[in-house]
Design an enzyme around this catalytic site. Sequence first.
Site: not given
Ligand code: PAF
Length: 273
Positions: A27, A34, A183
């Site tokens: 997101m 990430h 985040s």
């Molecule tokens: O973990 C996340 O950032 C969200 O839940 C995902 C898997 C991208 C789905 O919107």
Amino acid sequence: MKIISNVNELKNYLKIQMKTIGFVPTMGALHDGHLSLIKQAKKECELIVVSIFVNPTQFLAGEDLEKYPSRDEADKKICKLAGVDVVFLPKKSDIYGSDEVSLKAPNIRGFVLEGATRPGHFDGVLTVVNKLFNIVNPNYAYFGKKDAQQLNLITLMVKQLFLDVKIVPIDTVRESDGLALSSRNIYMSKEQRVEALKISRSLYEASKMIQKKIYKTEKIKEVMSEILVPLKVGYIEILNRDFETIETIEIGNTIVLVEALIGNTRLLDNIWL
Ligand code: PAF
């Protein structure tokens, strides 16, 4: 690095690549957590796709959808430096129509813990992840262990819907003081951040107790809740990897999970033992 917003453009581009595709759905507001997913994807795959989409259907009314951090330009730079091949950056209208087919999280696993506090949240997560899998058609998809219930439900969805993707769980990345990266950490003040450290401390204590062969989950939860005072704790749970409650620790098959509210910021953390 290609930046694509249109679903058909992405599908057509990926279809002709004939490469092993590694997919990291996000997101945005990318951090080292990430990056560790992207790094692992790069080790295992030939073409890396990162999606950045703040999925509205997984936020409940009154949650932080409107203020969820959005940093598209910085995120694109991070992806480029990390060697991502394609960033998929759709708008809401690229992903959702007005009268939607949607997935429903399973009645039990989907409505405990996070699903109990946020009923409907996992319906939104599963619906969007399924859509993203159908668009990207990845060979491998990478998810953090920090969102353990999300990871568990996505793995179950892949199995039950016979999807052709391998889910790869990745260890939680922490600050040097133990705080799990998220985040949402930017919502906290300095003081709140210090308070938040009680969460990882309680998990380390649980792990120490288990090393000392204290296996009764009630005892471990009791010690953890003492450490977490005065935080508003949503849950302390000790489950097996199928998300069933256990009374005695099963080494190699246990997750200790905590959810607590720091100010208005809900934090999740866990350890896998
Ligand atoms: O973990 C996340 O950032 C969200 O839940 C995902 C898997 C991208 C789905 O919107």
